[in-house]
Design an enzyme around this catalytic site. Structure first.
Site, PDB file in Angstrom:
ATOM      1  N   TYR A 254      40.308  58.840 -16.445  1.00  0.00           N
ATOM      2  CA  TYR A 254      38.901  58.694 -16.841  1.00  0.00           C
ATOM      3  C   TYR A 254      38.194  57.586 -16.056  1.00  0.00           C
ATOM      4  CZ  TYR A 254      40.027  61.622 -20.921  1.00  0.00           C
ATOM      5  OH  TYR A 254      40.423  62.640 -21.743  1.00  0.00           O
TER       6      TYR A 254
ATOM      7  N   LYS B 261      53.960  63.281 -18.272  1.00  0.00           N
ATOM      8  CA  LYS B 261      54.198  64.516 -17.513  1.00  0.00           C
ATOM      9  C   LYS B 261      55.018  64.113 -16.290  1.00  0.00           C
ATOM     10  CE  LYS B 261      53.428  68.962 -16.977  1.00  0.00           C
ATOM     11  NZ  LYS B 261      54.035  69.965 -17.881  1.00  0.00           N
TER      12      LYS B 261
ATOM     13  N   ASP C  12      53.329  68.659 -22.784  1.00  0.00           N
ATOM     14  CA  ASP C  12      53.192  70.038 -23.273  1.00  0.00           C
ATOM     15  C   ASP C  12      54.151  70.284 -24.440  1.00  0.00           C
ATOM     16  OD1 ASP C  12      55.042  69.549 -21.266  1.00  0.00           O
ATOM     17  OD2 ASP C  12      54.867  71.508 -20.321  1.00  0.00           O
TER      18      ASP C  12
ATOM     19  N   ASP D 217      43.955  61.090 -25.757  1.00  0.00           N
ATOM     20  CA  ASP D 217      42.679  61.641 -26.209  1.00  0.00           C
ATOM     21  C   ASP D 217      42.930  63.005 -26.858  1.00  0.00           C
ATOM     22  OD1 ASP D 217      39.991  62.032 -26.511  1.00  0.00           O
ATOM     23  OD2 ASP D 217      39.544  62.289 -24.377  1.00  0.00           O
TER      24      ASP D 217
ATOM     25  N   ASP E 184      43.516  63.948 -31.215  1.00  0.00           N
ATOM     26  CA  ASP E 184      42.660  64.932 -31.900  1.00  0.00           C
ATOM     27  C   ASP E 184      43.494  66.033 -32.541  1.00  0.00           C
ATOM     28  OD1 ASP E 184      40.332  63.616 -31.335  1.00  0.00           O
ATOM     29  OD2 ASP E 184      39.311  65.399 -30.565  1.00  0.00           O
TER      30      ASP E 184
END
Ligand code: NAD
Length: 354
Positions: free
Chosen positions: A139, A188, A220, A244, A248
Site C-alpha cells: 500500500y 506467501k 491462501d 486487511d 475482514d
C-alpha cells in the site's frame, strides 16, 4: 499519576457508543482522567478542519486515545479531499501517532453462535486476534505508477527487517502475555521475497519468546482455514494487505459489525504502549440518533485500551466477562436480533461488572 485518555467521540453513532464505553470505564477505573476533543465532521462544522491542532496535541499528551467513528454523507464529498473526515482525520492521526500495529480480535460468544455465518470447527470455540502491519508493504511501496501509455501499472511491496521486527515483537508480546501462546505468521513465502524475509525475521524474534508456539501458514490456506476451523487460531501475525483482507474475513465470525473492537499501537507491547482504540464500524448514519447502535465494539475497544495501554488486564477481563453475561441474559441490540437500546445494552454491561 493518573492515566489520561483522549476521548474523540466523532460523528453519527460515535458519541452514542462512546458514551456507553465511558460509563463502563468510569465504573472500573474511576481514577483515569478523560479529556474530550473534536474530530471528524463534528470538528469540521465547529472549527473548519476534521483534525484540529488541539485534538492532535491532546492525543500526543495522553496515554491512549478512545475514538468513536468519523464521517457521514454531510462531509464525505467535501473538497478538498483533505477536509473529508476519514482522509483528513483518521489517516493523519494514524501517521502522526506512528500507529504501525493494528489489532483486530474476533471472538464468537456462545450466545451468538446462531448469528455467525461461521461454525466452530474441530478445534472448538473461536477467539482469535489478527495483528496486522499497518504502515508498510504494497500500500505504500514505491514505485507506484502507470506507464505513459496507460497499459501497464506497477505497485511495489517493500518491507525492511526493522519494520518486520517491530510488528513481530508486538505479535509475540501479545501471544505470550495476553493470549494462549500460539502465533501463526501468515505470508506467501512460496512466491514473494518479502514473505521470505518475514519468515527469517519472525523466526529470529521467536527465539526471544520460547513460550510461544510459532507456525507459518500461506495466506491462501489461512483464508480457507478461517472458514473451516477458525478455533485453531490464537494470534495471526501478518503484513498489511494480507491483514486487511483476513481481518475482514475474521470480522464475520462475531455475528455483527457492532461487536468488533480494534486497537492501533505504536511500540512493542509490555502492558503499557500508546495506542488508539476504536470500534471497527463507521458512523452508521442510517441508525444515528435512534438510540439503537450496538455499543459492544466501543466497550470492548475500551477493554483493549485497559489491557494494552494502561496495564490493567484484570479490569479488561471484568469488562469482557460483563459483555458476555449481558449477551447471555439477552440484552442485545437490533443488529443482534434483540430489542435493547444502546443505553439498555450499556445498563446490562454495567450491572454485570460485578
Ligand atoms: P458503517 O460501519 O458505518 O455501517 C455499515 C452498516 O453496519 C450500517 O447498516 C450500520 O447501521 C451498521 N452498523 C455499524 N455499526 C453498528 C453498530 N455499532 N450497531 C449496529 N449497527 C451498526 O459503514 P458505512 O455505512 O460504510 O459508513 C458510514 C460512514 O462511516 C461513512 O462516512 C464512512 O466514511 C465512515 N466510516 C468511518 C470509519 C471510522 O471512523 N473508523 C470506518 C468505516 C466507515
Amino acid at each position: 499519576m493518573s492515566s489520561k485518555i483522549a476521548v474523540l467521540p466523532g460523528d453519527g453513532i460515535g458519541p452514542e457508543v462512546i458514551a456507553q464505553a465511558l460509563r463502563v470505564l468510569e465504573a472500573v477505573c474511576p481514577s483515569v482522567v478523560f479529556e474530550h476533543a473534536l474530530v471528524g465532521g463534528a470538528a469540521y462544522d465547529a472549527v473548519g478542519t476534521p483534525l484540529p491542532d488541539e485534538t492532535l496535541a491532546l492525543c500526543k499528551a495522553s496515554d491512549a486515545v478512545l475514538l468513536g467513528a468519523v464521517g457521514g454523507p454531510k462531509w464525505d464529498k467535501l473538497e478538498p479531499v483533505s477536509m473529508r473526515p476519514e482522509v483528513g482525520a483518521l489517516l493523519p492521526l494514524r501517521k502522526e501517532l506512528n500507529l504501525f500495529a493494528n489489532l483486530r480480535p474476533a471472538r464468537l460468544f456462545a450466545s451468538l453462535a446462531d448469528r455467525s455465518p461461521v461454525k466452530p470447527g474441530p478445534s472448538g470455540p473461536i477467539d482469535l486476534i489478527v495483528v496486522r502491519e499497518l504502515t508498510g508493504g504494497i500500500y505504500f511501496g514505491q514505485p507506484r505508477t502507470r506507464t505513459p501509455d496507460g497499459e501497464t501499472a506497477v505497485d511495489t511491496c517493500v518491507y525492511s527487517r526493522t519494520e518486520i521486527k517491530r510488528i513481530a515483537e508486538v505479535g509475540f508480546e501479545i501471544a505470550s502475555h495476553t493470549r494462549r501462546r500460539k502465533l501463526t505468521c501468515v505470508d506467501k513465502a512460496n512466491v514473494l521475497e518479502t514473505s521470505r524475509l518475514w519468515r527469517e525475521v519472525v523466526s529470529d524474534a521467536a527465539a526471544r519468546f520460547p513460550s510461544v508456539a510459532l507456525e507459518f501458514m500461506l495466506v491462501d490456506n489461512c483464508a480457507m482455514q478461517l472458514v473451516r476451523d477458525p478455533g485453531q487460531f490464537d494470534v495471526i501475525l501478518t503484513e498489511n494487505m494480507f491483514g486487511d483482507i483476513l481481518s475482514d474475513e475474521a470480522a464475520q465470525i462475531s455475528g455483527s459489525l457492532g461487536m468488533l473492537p480494534s486497537a492501533s499501537l505504536t511500540t512493542p507491547n509490555q502492558g503499557r504502549s500508546f495506542g488508539m482504540y476504536e470500534p471497527s464500524h463507521g458512523s452508521a448514519p442510517d441508525i444515528a440518533g435512534k438510540g439503537v447502535a450496538n455499543p459492544i465494539a466501543a466497550v470492548m475497544s475500551a477493554a483493549m485500551m485497559l489491557r494494552y495501554s494502561l496495564g490493567m488486564p484484570t479490569e479488561a477481563e471484568r469488562i469482557e466477562r460483563a459483555v458476555e453475561l449481558s449477551l447471555r441474559e439477552g440484552a442485545a441490540t437490533p443488529d443482534l436480533g434483540g430489542t435493547a437500546s444502546t443505553s439498555q445494552a450499556g445498563d446490562a454491561i454495567l450491572k454485570n461488572l460485578g
